[in-house]
Each structure stands twice: as structure tokens, then as C-alpha cells.
Design an enzyme around this catalytic site. Structure first.
Site, PDB file in Angstrom:
ATOM      1  N   HIS A 188       0.836  -1.200   0.000  1.00  0.00           N
ATOM      2  CA  HIS A 188       0.000   0.000   0.000  1.00  0.00           C
ATOM      3  C   HIS A 188       0.868   1.246   0.000  1.00  0.00           C
ATOM      4  CE1 HIS A 188      -3.133  -2.906   1.456  1.00  0.00           C
ATOM      5  NE2 HIS A 188      -3.826  -2.219   0.578  1.00  0.00           N
ATOM      6  N   HIS A 192       1.423   1.518  -5.848  1.00  0.00           N
ATOM      7  CA  HIS A 192       0.109   0.878  -5.946  1.00  0.00           C
ATOM      8  C   HIS A 192      -0.947   1.895  -6.376  1.00  0.00           C
ATOM      9  CE1 HIS A 192      -3.602  -1.185  -4.932  1.00  0.00           C
ATOM     10  NE2 HIS A 192      -3.867  -0.292  -4.002  1.00  0.00           N
ATOM     11  N   ASP A 229      -5.974   5.064  -1.208  1.00  0.00           N
ATOM     12  CA  ASP A 229      -5.304   4.442  -0.059  1.00  0.00           C
ATOM     13  C   ASP A 229      -4.399   5.422   0.662  1.00  0.00           C
ATOM     14  OD1 ASP A 229      -6.307   1.858   0.156  1.00  0.00           O
ATOM     15  OD2 ASP A 229      -4.963   1.051  -1.363  1.00  0.00           O
TER      16      ASP A 229
END
Length: 467
Positions: A188, A192, A229
């Protein structure tokens, strides 16, 4: 890395003191914010976090932690000299230009230094290719794949000019977004986010969407992908809950990470003033819609979204001229982009699989160290990359992408399903090889077997931390 509950609990729901409001420069900062006029982070090394507040009611919006989950970790170091030169090269260009909001056709923006421009530019010309190698692109952009890719796509769609975005504010926003992803997370991280943004672009180019999406939809989709994220701690929601992390309390143990990603993104939008020139109602509407997209990536709500999507397809009730229907399809597109790794070519998919499993195992190691119950799939002694990936494809990815292929039956959809089938078979073959090797070891004196993979793959949908 230590468990996160050792961080101080900061009061997010109390009025921000006047002395804080009066120090606008201390409200937010990042490791290269000194390039944009904010305080040098080294001068703020004693502060554990920074407050971004809502000026309408003077309440705190979110906390951006300096120490992240690492107790005793040092604040971000000053920007490396080479990266400073990269950012300053753009700043010099912008300040020397009389136009800060220009047409992409008239003003080619030098977003990279000359030694990287050629190769990275060649890759950007093929940014809609499903085989796009985001790892190579990240190397060619000196670790700035998220900034470069998102900036390019916004500019390519003409959104910078259409929404009259100030390029300096936009660049500052993207720089801070990239920095607020934790580079020490195996999975993460900003790469990504860049990968998800590239996948989202591929989906929005599909005929069903390309002819229906408005410029607002496209802007929203790209921003949601880039920030979906943001500030991910590298552990999943169950970990935050059982360690009594302040975020779990703040969001009442519901979509904890996704709410934090959304609020962090909103905080940065307000901090940089990217949409400050728009009417307040439009800006707030965009913040709400951004949250709706990001919250859809909560893997624990996968079955809910999938059931609604399947029902609409069965009934043939999706009408993309309807704004709410387009938004729902954007939610499904972002969900697909977020977990599309099994659908990439093997060379890329395998790298992502190893990275996400490494992150799972790191969490398991922390749980063991602090005598906590080890979360499903996070015990490196009981799981392998192969069995985790096969389970994930079977119970999560295949059902989702099968329905997406019903909605958008195109060459890309068939390619993704084909890659996933091949990748699943490849992991199965590797599993058999490992088992054969382990059996051979058992036959020898003193032979041991590791990586038995006894955890149920059905545990994946509930809080695996994949999203």
C-alpha cells in the site's frame, strides 16, 4: 515497526485552539513542503502531527502523523538534492511562464528532467495499454510515478484547462499525496496508487464509459484512484480495532481505513486550495462524491456492491445517462482497479502478489511480537503466497471481474479474465512444486516442511487489508 496504539490519541472532535488557527504555516507540512513555502520539517521535529481544520465550523478534519505507526521513528528527512532539483525545475518553468493555466496542446509541461524525459514519455504514450509496467515507469520517473502519471492524465483529458486548475496548486497537491503514501509499505504505497490510477484510466476508456462519462466524472475517477489508499498504515482494519487505535474509535470500527483515506484526501484538497476557486457548493459536492468512491473500495462490503451490480445487470436497468448510475459504475470500476493485480500479465501480477503477502506477514510478525491473535492470512508459518492468491482469485477477484465483463464485454475484459486464469494456474503449479519438494524433505532425516497454507481462503473478503 511497533503497534500503533502507542501513538497519542489526539482530539479530532474538539474546536481547534485559536493559537493553532493563527499559525497557518504550522497546520500542515510534508517532507518537501519547504519547496512551496511551508516550514522546514526539521524545524517541526518535535510535533507528532499536524491539524487540517474545517474553516466553516473550526473543527479538526484529520491528523497527518509524522511518526506513522513507528514509535520512536524519526521525522521525514529533507528532500534529496536530486529530487529538489527535479521539483525546482518545474517551479522555475512555471514562474518563468506568464500562463499558469494553459492548454495542453499549447504548453507542453516539462514534468521530468531531460535525462528521464525520453523513456518516460514513450511509456506515457502507451499509458492505456493493459501491459503497462508501473514498476519500470516508477524507476524512470525517479520514484515519482504517481505524480507524473496523474498529472499527465489530467492534462491529457484537458481537465486542467476545463476546471481552471492552478498548475502550481495541482503539482503541490500531487506531491503531498505521493508523500503521504508510506514508502516503507511493501504494497500500500504510491506505486500501488499509480497502478490503480492507470487501471482506472483503462476502464474509463472502455466504449461503454468513454461515450457516457462527463469531464466531472473523469476528474473524480482519477482523483479517487490516486488518493484511494492515502496514508495507509500497512495494517488492516481488524488490527486497528483490536489495538484500540484512535482511527477505529473515530470511525466507530466501520470502514476505518477507507474513511481515513477519504478524509485525508479532503484535507489535502483544502490545504492546497486546489478547488478554492470553485463555488463552495461545487467543492463540497466533489468532496462527498470522492468519499463515495473511496468508501466503495472497502473489501468487507464486496458482496453488497457485487450483489447490487449483478442485480442491475440482470434487470438491464443501468442507464449511463443517469448521473447516479454513472457514479455507481465508477464505484465498480474503482473496485476493479483496486484489486486488478491478478488480471495483469504474470510478470507484473507475481510481483504484486509477493508484495501484498509480504505486507500481510509483516502485520502477523507484529501481532506475534505483542502476543496478539494473528489475523487470517498473516501468519507466514501457515500460509504461502500461492494459497493466498488462489483463494483471493477464487472468492473475490473472479466473481467481480466476471460481472464487469458482463457489463463491458470487450477485448480488455476478456484479456483480464484470461490473465487471471493463467495466473491462477501458475500459482497452482508452483504450489504443487513446493508440496513435492516438501514431501521429498520429509522423506529425509531431519527434513522439515514450512508454508503449509492451512488458513481458509474464505477469510480473505473480511478485512484482509487488500484494498
Amino acid at each position: 515497526m511497533e503497534v500503533c496504539y502507542q501513538l497519542p490519541v489526539l482530539p479530532l472532535d474538539r474546536p481547534v485552539p485559536k493559537h493553532v488557527l493563527s499559525r497557518r504555516g504550522a497546520i500542515s507540512f510534508s517532507s518537501s513542503s519547504s519547496l512551496f513555502g511551508a516550514p522546514d520539517p526539521r524545524q517541526l521535529s518535535q510535533r507528532r502531527g499536524a491539524i487540517s481544520y474545517d474553516s466553516s465550523d473550526q473543527t479538526a478534519l484529520y491528523i497527518r502523523m509524522l511518526a506513522r505507526l513507528s514509535c520512536g521513528s524519526t521525522p521525514p528527512s529533507s528532500t534529496p538534492e536530486r529530487r529538489v532539483r527535479r521539483l525546482l525545475s518545474l517551479q522555475r518553468y512555471l514562474h518563468s511562464s506568464r500562463l499558469l493555466r494553459g492548454s495542453p496542446q499549447q504548453i507542453p509541461l516539462p514534468i521530468l528532467d531531460e535525462d528521464y524525459t525520453g523513456q518516460a514519455r514513450c511509456m506515457l504514450e502507451k499509458v492505456g495499454n493493459w501491459n503497462f509496467d508501473i514498476f519500470l515507469f516508477d524507476r524512470l520517473t525517479n520514484g515519482n510515478s504517481l505524480i507524473t502519471l496523474t498529472f499527465h492524465l489530467l492534462n491529457q483529458y484537458g481537465l486542467v484547462e476545463l476546471f481552471q486548475l492552478d498548475i502550481v496548486k495541482l503539482w503541490r497537491f500531487l506531491v503531498i499525496v505521493q508523500e503521504d503514501y508510506h514508502s516503507d509499505n511493501p504494497y500500500h504505497n504510491a506505486v500501488h496508487a499509480a497502478d490503480v490510477t492507470q487501471a482506472m484510466y483503462c476502464y474509463m476508456r472502455e466504449p461503454m464509459l468513454a461515450k457516457s462519462l462527463t469531464s466531472y466524472d473523469i476528474l473524480l475517477g482519477l482523483l479517487a484512484a490516486a488518493t484511494h489508499d492515502l496514508d495507509h498504515p500497512g495494517v488492516n482494519q481488524p488490527f486497528l480495532i483490536k489495538t484500540d487505535h484512535y482511527l477505529a474509535s473515530l470511525y466507530k470500527n466501520t470502514s476505518v481505513l477507507e474513511n481515513h483515506h477519504w478524509k485525508s484526501a479532503v484535507g489535502l484538497l483544502r490545504e492546497t486550495g486546489l478547488f478554492s476557486h470553485l463555488p463552495a457548493e461545487d467543492s463540497l459536492s466533489m468532496e462527498r462524491d470522492l468519499g463515495s468512491l473511496i468508501l466503495a473500495t472497502d473489501i468487507s462490503r464486496q458482496n453488497d456492491y457485487l450483489s447490487r451490480f449483478r442485480l442491475r445487470l440482470d434487470q438491464g436497468s443501468l442507464c449511463l445517462s443517469n448521473a447516479s448510475h454513472r457514479h455507481f459504475v465508477l464505484q465498480m470500476a474503482l473496485k476493479c482497479a483496486d484489486i486488478c493485480n491478478p488480471c495483469r500479465p504474470w510478470e507484473l501480477s507475481k510481483q504484486w502478489s509477493e508484495k501484498v503477502t509480504n505486507e500481510f506477514f509483516q502485520q502477523g510478525d507484529i501481532e506475534k511480537k505483542h502476543k496478539l491473535e494473528v489475523s487470517p492470512l498473516c501468519d507466514r508459518d501457515m500460509n504461502t503466497v500461492g494459497n493466498i492468491q488462489i483463494g483471493f482469485m477464487t472468492y473475490v477477484a473472479e466473481p467481480l471481474f466476471a460481472e464487469w465483463a458482463r457489463f463491458s464485454d470487450t477485448r480488455l475484459s476478456q484479456t483480464m479474465l484470461g490473465h487471471m486464469g493463467l495466473n491462477k494456474a501458475s500459482w497452482g503449479a508452483l504450489q504443487q512444486q513446493e508440496q513435492s519438494s516438501a514431501t521429498g524433505d520429509e522423506a529425509e532425516p531431519g527434513g522439515t516442511v514450512t508454508g503449509g497454507g492451512s488458513s481458509s481462503s474464505k477469510d480473505i473478503p473480511q478485512g484482509s487489508g487488500v484494498s
